[in-house]
Scaffold this active site. Structure first.
Site, PDB file in Angstrom:
ATOM      1  N   GLY A  56      63.660  47.954 100.398  1.00 20.44           N
ATOM      2  CA  GLY A  56      62.616  48.779 101.019  1.00 20.44           C
ATOM      3  C   GLY A  56      61.885  49.605  99.986  1.00 20.44           C
ATOM      4  O   GLY A  56      62.070  50.821  99.892  1.00 20.44           O
ATOM      5  N   GLU A 116      65.244  41.814  89.013  1.00 18.97           N
ATOM      6  CA  GLU A 116      64.557  40.954  89.984  1.00 18.97           C
ATOM      7  C   GLU A 116      64.274  39.550  89.437  1.00 18.97           C
ATOM      8  O   GLU A 116      64.406  38.568  90.145  1.00 18.97           O
ATOM      9  CB  GLU A 116      63.262  41.630  90.451  1.00 18.97           C
ATOM     10  CG  GLU A 116      62.677  40.969  91.674  1.00 18.97           C
ATOM     11  CD  GLU A 116      61.711  41.880  92.457  1.00 18.97           C
ATOM     12  OE1 GLU A 116      61.459  43.009  92.013  1.00 18.97           O
ATOM     13  OE2 GLU A 116      61.218  41.423  93.484  1.00 18.97           O
TER      14      GLU A 116
HETATM   15  C1  LIG Z   1      56.416  36.825  99.788  1.00 20.92           C
HETATM   16  C2  LIG Z   1      56.517  38.308  99.478  1.00 20.92           C
HETATM   17  C3  LIG Z   1      57.732  38.960  99.606  1.00 20.92           C
HETATM   18  C4  LIG Z   1      57.845  40.340  99.324  1.00 20.92           C
HETATM   19  N1  LIG Z   1      59.059  40.958  99.500  1.00 20.92           N
HETATM   20  C5  LIG Z   1      59.188  42.282  99.302  1.00 20.92           C
HETATM   21  C6  LIG Z   1      60.416  42.983  99.571  1.00 20.92           C
HETATM   22  O1  LIG Z   1      61.399  42.384 100.006  1.00 20.92           O
HETATM   23  N2  LIG Z   1      60.467  44.307  99.370  1.00 20.92           N
HETATM   24  C7  LIG Z   1      59.407  45.023  98.908  1.00 20.92           C
HETATM   25  O2  LIG Z   1      59.541  46.239  98.723  1.00 20.92           O
HETATM   26  N3  LIG Z   1      58.204  44.413  98.653  1.00 20.92           N
HETATM   27  C8  LIG Z   1      58.077  43.068  98.845  1.00 20.92           C
HETATM   28  N4  LIG Z   1      56.864  42.434  98.612  1.00 20.92           N
HETATM   29  C9  LIG Z   1      55.722  43.250  98.228  1.00 20.92           C
HETATM   30  C10 LIG Z   1      55.221  43.046  96.816  1.00 20.92           C
HETATM   31  O3  LIG Z   1      56.102  43.606  95.891  1.00 20.92           O
HETATM   32  C11 LIG Z   1      53.830  43.689  96.766  1.00 20.92           C
HETATM   33  O4  LIG Z   1      52.995  42.951  97.629  1.00 20.92           O
HETATM   34  C12 LIG Z   1      53.259  43.690  95.372  1.00 20.92           C
HETATM   35  O5  LIG Z   1      53.973  44.557  94.547  1.00 20.92           O
HETATM   36  C13 LIG Z   1      51.764  44.122  95.372  1.00 20.92           C
HETATM   37  O6  LIG Z   1      51.586  45.305  96.061  1.00 20.92           O
HETATM   38  P1  LIG Z   1      50.466  45.456  97.201  1.00 20.92           P
HETATM   39  O7  LIG Z   1      50.639  44.306  98.155  1.00 20.92           O
HETATM   40  O8  LIG Z   1      50.571  46.827  97.741  1.00 20.92           O
HETATM   41  O9  LIG Z   1      49.083  45.242  96.481  1.00 20.92           O
HETATM   42  P2  LIG Z   1      48.294  46.338  95.615  1.00 20.92           P
HETATM   43  O10 LIG Z   1      49.226  46.947  94.621  1.00 20.92           O
HETATM   44  O11 LIG Z   1      47.563  47.243  96.537  1.00 20.92           O
HETATM   45  O12 LIG Z   1      47.282  45.430  94.858  1.00 20.92           O
HETATM   46  C14 LIG Z   1      46.045  44.977  95.434  1.00 20.92           C
HETATM   47  C15 LIG Z   1      45.272  44.227  94.383  1.00 20.92           C
HETATM   48  O13 LIG Z   1      44.946  45.112  93.294  1.00 20.92           O
HETATM   49  C16 LIG Z   1      45.444  44.594  92.059  1.00 20.92           C
HETATM   50  N5  LIG Z   1      45.930  45.679  91.200  1.00 20.92           N
HETATM   51  C17 LIG Z   1      46.764  46.691  91.544  1.00 20.92           C
HETATM   52  N6  LIG Z   1      47.018  47.484  90.491  1.00 20.92           N
HETATM   53  C18 LIG Z   1      46.333  46.958  89.429  1.00 20.92           C
HETATM   54  C19 LIG Z   1      46.190  47.319  88.059  1.00 20.92           C
HETATM   55  N7  LIG Z   1      46.820  48.389  87.536  1.00 20.92           N
HETATM   56  N8  LIG Z   1      45.409  46.539  87.256  1.00 20.92           N
HETATM   57  C20 LIG Z   1      44.778  45.435  87.779  1.00 20.92           C
HETATM   58  N9  LIG Z   1      44.856  45.068  89.065  1.00 20.92           N
HETATM   59  C21 LIG Z   1      45.635  45.805  89.890  1.00 20.92           C
HETATM   60  C22 LIG Z   1      46.593  43.681  92.453  1.00 20.92           C
HETATM   61  O14 LIG Z   1      46.830  42.695  91.472  1.00 20.92           O
HETATM   62  C23 LIG Z   1      46.093  43.081  93.761  1.00 20.92           C
HETATM   63  O15 LIG Z   1      45.235  41.990  93.516  1.00 20.92           O
HETATM   64  C24 LIG Z   1      56.719  41.067  98.888  1.00 20.92           C
HETATM   65  C25 LIG Z   1      55.479  40.402  98.761  1.00 20.92           C
HETATM   66  C26 LIG Z   1      55.365  39.059  99.056  1.00 20.92           C
HETATM   67  C27 LIG Z   1      54.016  38.381  98.923  1.00 20.92           C
END
Ligand SMILES: Cc1cc2nc3c(=O)[nH]c(=O)nc-3n(C[C@H](O)[C@H](O)[C@H](O)COP(=O)(O)OP(=O)(O)OC[C@H]3O[C@@H](n4cnc5c(N)ncnc54)[C@H](O)[C@@H]3O)c2cc1C
Length: 378
Positions: A124, A241
């Site tokens: 989480g 991870e």
């Molecule tokens: C199949 C799957 C399983 C998952 N399982 C888990 C889980 O079990 N537990 C958990 O906690 N999370 C989980 N996640 C979440 C995952 O870790 C996040 O989706 C990921 O870290 C990206 O965060 P966000 O979705 O909030 O996107 P954001 O961080 O909001 O990013 C949005 C966009 O902005 C870009 N971006 C963000 N920051 C930067 C930067 N500094 N420079 C350039 N570009 C940037 C990103 O690349 C992306 O394109 C899972 C995701 C998927 C797809």
């Protein structure tokens, strides 16, 4: 980089191959719950013979495997067509984090049921407004008597629907700088204040969930690593991870590529120079991926900690997997998507590869800054 295995590693591989030959998991069943049960049963079989967590020390039920042996384990699992064990987040993330930061009582309480898949774990961390920038998370934990009360929302929580425990990072000091006001909790999912709502993916599955936490209670003894240390403890989880998984993923990618080449050959498509060229490029990328995974291993063995190669392999794997599944769709035409076969699933599931476990953009930043030494973006 040394690509030869020593005698101990070869003996480990032989023993594991023997075990896998005697314990074939059988074909992957359709349906999410059936698939999950299949993975639980496979993990139990592994655990019965001490194979569930080869990288754990023997005193906790592992085999004290070296990094190379651990890589061999995942490679052989992939080669045998076996699934990842059901409690993969417990085995790879929660267990090692508890071993590093846990009290003797916590180690005693939590480690054994992870191995046997009796207690499944989820992670989480991510929230609607905190993914790549995890430290900006808002879920709040407030002290209440001899414990904590937690309120907030998590998202993308894989396997939450099956989990007994959650590795939960919450804000305990809103006044402190964002990395310092966090605490890492072991939260019992089996309470009314925790609601798990599945999110349906493009594949039709619901691998992950939204997690609504409305006044959940966590006893003081379930803080891991001390109040206010949540960021450091979370980094231990994140560093674990990618370890090992790269080997599983690169073997699976190789197998998919071989399957695609065979299907293209059957259709006489290898005579087409454009198709042959695209397959050749994928072959090269698969080889580069395999060798880079080994290079990462050598770096860890030499310097004692993972190098930025992990980010590079994750980025390359997700890009190559997306190209491979797209090529399958191009070669097979509409049949790839309508026949109900495996390619439709693979094509759609690959979309998430460049997001999960660190987005490609974020990984590119790491490679730019730490491998190429370019100036920081921020
Ligand atoms: C199949 C799957 C399983 C998952 N399982 C888990 C889980 O079990 N537990 C958990 O906690 N999370 C989980 N996640 C979440 C995952 O870790 C996040 O989706 C990921 O870290 C990206 O965060 P966000 O979705 O909030 O996107 P954001 O961080 O909001 O990013 C949005 C966009 O902005 C870009 N971006 C963000 N920051 C930067 C930067 N500094 N420079 C350039 N570009 C940037 C990103 O690349 C992306 O394109 C899972 C995701 C998927 C797809």
């Amino acid at each position: 980089m040394d690509l030869t295995f020593n005698e101990r590693e070869l003996a480990f591989r032989e023993e594991l191959r023997g075990w896998l030959a005697d314990h074939e998991p059988g074909p992957e069943p359709d349906g999410e719950d059936a698939n999950y049960t299949w993975r639980v049963e496979f993990q139990r079989a592994l655990a019965n013979d001490g194979w569930a967590a080869v990288h754990w020390p023997p005193e906790y039920g592992g085999r004290g495997a070296t990094l190379t042996q651990s890589a061999i384990f995942f490679e052989e699992l992939g080669r045998a067509g076996a699934p990842l064990p059901a409690n993969v987040l417990g085995l790879l993330l929660a267990g090692p984090t508890i071993m590093t930061w846990g009290t003797p009582e916590q180690k005693e309480r939590y480690l054994t049921p992870i191995l046997s898949a009796e207690e499944i774990w989820c992670q989480g961390f991510s929230e609607p407004d905190a993914g790549s920038d995890l430290a900006s998370l808002k879920t709040r934990a407030v002290k209440d008597g001899d414990g904590w009360v937690v309120t907030g929302q998590k998202v993308w929580t894989s396997a939450a629907q099956y989990s007994k425990w959650c590795m939960l990072v919450a804000r305990t000091d809103p006044e402190a700088p964002k990395h310092k006001g966090l605490t890492y909790f072991l939260m019992d999912m089996e309470q009314e204040a925790v609601t798990v709502r599945p999110l349906r993916q493009i594949t039709g599955e619901s691998e992950f969930n939204e997690l609504f936490i409305d006044g959940a209670r966590i006893p003081a003894e379930n803080v891991l690593g001390g109040e206010g240390n949540g960021w450091k403890v979370a980094l231990t989880t994140l560093m674990n991870e990618r370890a090992g998984l790269a080997f599983f993923l690169q073997v699976r990618l190789r197998q998919m590529l071989d399957r695609l080449i065979a299907e293209a050959a059957q259709r006489g498509q290898l005579e087409d120079p454009v198709i042959a060229d695209r397959l050749g490029e994928l072959h090269l990328k698969a080889e580069i991926l395999r060798l880079t995974a080994y290079r990462g291993l050598t770096a860890i063995e030499k310097y004692g900690q993972p190098g930025p190669e992990g980010s590079l392999t994750k980025w390359m794997w997700s890009e190559t997997n997306q190209q491979l599944t797209q090529l399958a769709a191009d070669l097979l035409g509409p049949a790839a998507l309508t026949s109900g076969g495996r390619w439709a699933y693979e094509l759609l599931r690959a979309r998430g590869n460049s997001i999960e476990g660190g987005t490609t953009e974020v990984l590119k930043n790491i490679v730019a800054e730490r491998v190429l030494g370019l100036p920081k973006a921020r």
